[in-house]
Design a protein around this motif. Structure first.
Motif, PDB file in Angstrom:
ATOM      1  N   GLY A  59       0.792  -1.227   0.000  1.00 36.50           N
ATOM      2  CA  GLY A  59       0.000   0.000   0.000  1.00 36.50           C
ATOM      3  C   GLY A  59       0.820   1.271   0.000  1.00 36.50           C
ATOM      4  O   GLY A  59       0.260   2.369   0.128  1.00 36.50           O
ATOM      5  N   LEU A  60       2.142   1.156  -0.171  1.00 36.00           N
ATOM      6  CA  LEU A  60       3.002   2.343  -0.147  1.00 36.00           C
ATOM      7  C   LEU A  60       4.219   2.086  -1.010  1.00 36.00           C
ATOM      8  O   LEU A  60       4.836   1.023  -0.928  1.00 36.00           O
ATOM      9  N   ALA A  61       4.572   3.055  -1.847  1.00 36.26           N
ATOM     10  CA  ALA A  61       5.767   2.922  -2.685  1.00 36.26           C
ATOM     11  C   ALA A  61       6.360   4.302  -2.915  1.00 36.26           C
ATOM     12  O   ALA A  61       5.638   5.307  -2.993  1.00 36.26           O
ATOM     13  N   ALA A  62       7.680   4.347  -3.037  1.00 33.40           N
ATOM     14  CA  ALA A  62       8.380   5.614  -3.239  1.00 33.40           C
ATOM     15  C   ALA A  62       9.564   5.399  -4.161  1.00 33.40           C
ATOM     16  O   ALA A  62      10.110   4.302  -4.271  1.00 33.40           O
ATOM     17  N   ASP A 164      -4.201  -1.201   9.413  1.00 35.33           N
ATOM     18  CA  ASP A 164      -4.212  -2.462  10.156  1.00 35.33           C
ATOM     19  C   ASP A 164      -3.867  -2.237  11.621  1.00 35.33           C
ATOM     20  O   ASP A 164      -4.453  -2.869  12.511  1.00 35.33           O
ATOM     21  N   ALA A 165      -2.938  -1.305  11.890  1.00 38.51           N
ATOM     22  CA  ALA A 165      -2.582  -1.018  13.281  1.00 38.51           C
ATOM     23  C   ALA A 165      -3.726  -0.325  14.006  1.00 38.51           C
ATOM     24  O   ALA A 165      -3.973  -0.572  15.187  1.00 38.51           O
ATOM     25  N   VAL A 166      -4.433   0.562  13.296  1.00 34.79           N
ATOM     26  CA  VAL A 166      -5.585   1.240  13.894  1.00 34.79           C
ATOM     27  C   VAL A 166      -6.683   0.221  14.194  1.00 34.79           C
ATOM     28  O   VAL A 166      -7.258   0.192  15.292  1.00 34.79           O
ATOM     29  N   VAL A 196     -11.923  -5.586   2.822  1.00 28.05           N
ATOM     30  CA  VAL A 196     -11.456  -5.657   1.434  1.00 28.05           C
ATOM     31  C   VAL A 196     -10.333  -6.686   1.376  1.00 28.05           C
ATOM     32  O   VAL A 196      -9.290  -6.510   2.022  1.00 28.05           O
ATOM     33  N   ASP A 197     -10.535  -7.764   0.636  1.00 26.81           N
ATOM     34  CA  ASP A 197      -9.498  -8.799   0.475  1.00 26.81           C
ATOM     35  C   ASP A 197      -8.961  -9.281   1.823  1.00 26.81           C
ATOM     36  O   ASP A 197      -7.753  -9.495   1.997  1.00 26.81           O
ATOM     37  N   GLY A 198      -9.871  -9.434   2.790  1.00 22.04           N
ATOM     38  CA  GLY A 198      -9.467  -9.918   4.097  1.00 22.04           C
ATOM     39  C   GLY A 198      -8.869  -8.872   5.009  1.00 22.04           C
ATOM     40  O   GLY A 198      -8.475  -9.191   6.141  1.00 22.04           O
ATOM     41  N   ARG A 199      -8.783  -7.619   4.539  1.00 18.73           N
ATOM     42  CA  ARG A 199      -8.241  -6.530   5.356  1.00 18.73           C
ATOM     43  C   ARG A 199      -9.390  -5.637   5.832  1.00 18.73           C
ATOM     44  O   ARG A 199     -10.367  -5.429   5.115  1.00 18.73           O
ATOM     45  N   ARG A 200      -9.234  -5.076   7.031  1.00 18.85           N
ATOM     46  CA  ARG A 200     -10.209  -4.094   7.506  1.00 18.85           C
ATOM     47  C   ARG A 200      -9.820  -2.721   6.983  1.00 18.85           C
ATOM     48  O   ARG A 200      -8.678  -2.266   7.177  1.00 18.85           O
ATOM     49  N   THR A 259      -6.688   2.412   0.743  1.00 22.07           N
ATOM     50  CA  THR A 259      -7.291   1.344   1.552  1.00 22.07           C
ATOM     51  C   THR A 259      -6.289   0.726   2.522  1.00 22.07           C
ATOM     52  O   THR A 259      -6.628  -0.234   3.224  1.00 22.07           O
ATOM     53  N   PHE A 260      -5.075   1.259   2.564  1.00 23.10           N
ATOM     54  CA  PHE A 260      -4.058   0.770   3.497  1.00 23.10           C
ATOM     55  C   PHE A 260      -3.717   1.794   4.572  1.00 23.10           C
ATOM     56  O   PHE A 260      -3.316   1.417   5.670  1.00 23.10           O
ATOM     57  N   TYR A 261      -3.811   3.079   4.250  1.00 19.89           N
ATOM     58  CA  TYR A 261      -3.305   4.123   5.140  1.00 19.89           C
ATOM     59  C   TYR A 261      -4.288   5.266   5.302  1.00 19.89           C
ATOM     60  O   TYR A 261      -4.933   5.692   4.340  1.00 19.89           O
ATOM     61  N   PHE A 262      -4.380   5.787   6.545  1.00 20.05           N
ATOM     62  CA  PHE A 262      -4.842   7.145   6.772  1.00 20.05           C
ATOM     63  C   PHE A 262      -3.666   8.074   6.455  1.00 20.05           C
ATOM     64  O   PHE A 262      -2.503   7.705   6.643  1.00 20.05           O
ATOM     65  N   HIS A 263      -3.977   9.288   6.025  1.00 21.76           N
ATOM     66  CA  HIS A 263      -2.910  10.260   5.858  1.00 21.76           C
ATOM     67  C   HIS A 263      -3.378  11.630   6.348  1.00 21.76           C
ATOM     68  O   HIS A 263      -4.579  11.872   6.512  1.00 21.76           O
ATOM     69  N   GLY A 264      -2.437  12.494   6.606  1.00 23.47           N
ATOM     70  CA  GLY A 264      -2.718  13.846   7.063  1.00 23.47           C
ATOM     71  C   GLY A 264      -1.483  14.694   6.859  1.00 23.47           C
ATOM     72  O   GLY A 264      -0.558  14.314   6.126  1.00 23.47           O
ATOM     73  N   ARG A 265      -1.444  15.839   7.525  1.00 19.49           N
ATOM     74  CA  ARG A 265      -0.282  16.726   7.365  1.00 19.49           C
ATOM     75  C   ARG A 265      -0.072  17.505   8.645  1.00 19.49           C
ATOM     76  O   ARG A 265      -1.024  17.992   9.260  1.00 19.49           O
ATOM     77  N   ARG A 266       1.175  17.594   9.038  1.00 20.35           N
ATOM     78  CA  ARG A 266       1.514  18.395  10.205  1.00 20.35           C
ATOM     79  C   ARG A 266       1.488  19.871   9.849  1.00 20.35           C
ATOM     80  O   ARG A 266       1.608  20.260   8.680  1.00 20.35           O
TER      81      ARG A 266
END
Length: 285
Positions: A59-62, A164-166, A196-200, A259-266
């Motif tokens: 769910g994350l790539a850079a 998943d941690a949340v 979704v695909d076994g993930r919450r 569908t993997f991460y919440f995101h925000g900004r400081r």
């Protein structure tokens, strides 16, 4: 069916931890993801096969480009992932290129205008993109590319929180309640929690001080049970130590699966004569 209105209280567990996360000046550790160097001229192409594989798996790539992509080139990358979503909010249209590329430039101090906060020094609370929209209209990916990191080191870091941690911090009863609760004003939107695909997976935004009108689709949960589950969710989202922060560099390209991460900004800083941070954003269906 049960309906209610959730409003955060000053004593809620997430209030202090949210302020500590979004308003402090110390940098967060970067997400544990490889950042290979890639030539801009090789994008899109085989050079990004590994990038796309990591995005699908985690769910994350850079990657770090030798130079930021031109708008047409950036849009072409988005089309490899899916369909870029047009930007339609009248408040942001002056900052949009090719209908789909949003230029996020920190060009002002803090503002109460929600539509302009992405371009200001405000913190942005944790959320999933398009949380109130019907699922076919929600982005699957958010792609960000840094054209200019700005002068203020550590300011305005993009913050990530793994779903998943949340989810692991919710009780089975709280998860069941959230799976049948949705935004009342978004009748076609998904429940706050789904599988979704076994993930919450969550579709949820921290509305901060604004009330959240909700609908629970069964009659088996009291308003107190729904409000309690929402409070636990917010406390879980802001659990200290859960978050990573993106260290923006010129040419850094980041793709986030919604569908993997919440995101925000400081919160950032604003000085008229400083170099302002400039990211380009695509939202992909």
């Amino acid at each position: 069916m049960t309906q209610g209105i959730f409003v955060s209280r000053a004593a809620d567990a997430h209030i202090a931890s949210r302020a500590d996360l979004l308003e402090r000046e110390t940098e967060l550790a970067p997400p544990p993801v490889p950042v290979p160097a890639v030539r801009a001229e090789d994008v899109p192409g085989p050079a990004l096969d590994d990038f796309l594989g990591r995005l699908g798996e985690t769910g994350l790539a850079a990657c770090l480009l030798d130079r930021p992509l031109a708008d047409e080139h950036f849009r072409a990358l988005g089309r490899v992932l899916g369909t870029p979503i047009p930007e339609t909010d009248p408040a942001v249209l002056p900052r949009v290129a090719l209908d789909v590329v949003l230029n996020l430039v920190g060009e002002r101090s803090r503002t109460d205008d929600v539509s302009l906060q992405p371009f200001a020094a405000n913190a942005l609370s944790l959320h999933t993109e398009g949380s109130g929209r019907p699922l076919p209209q929600q982005p699957r990916y958010i792609v960000l590319m840094c054209c200019e990191p700005g002068d203020a080191a550590g300011a305005a870091q993009t913050v990530l929180a793994p779903m998943d941690a949340v989810a692991s911090r919710l009780s089975p009863a709280e998860s069941a309640v959230l799976a049948r609760t949705r935004y009342r004003r978004s009748a076609q939107g998904p429940p706050i929690l789904r599988e979704v695909d076994g993930r919450r997976v969550f579709s949820f935004r921290d509305f901060v001080a604004e009330p959240l009108e909700w609908t629970h689709t069964d009659a088996d949960a009291s308003p107190d049970a729904v409000d309690g589950a929402l409070r636990t969710l917010l406390a879980s989202m802001y659990t200290p130590g859960l978050h990573t922060g993106v260290h923006w560099r010129r040419g850094l390209l980041l793709a986030i699966d919604n569908t993997f991460y919440f995101h925000g900004r400081r919160a950032g800083t604003f000085a008229p004569r400083a170099r302002h941070r400039h990211l380009k954003r695509l939202r992909i269906r």
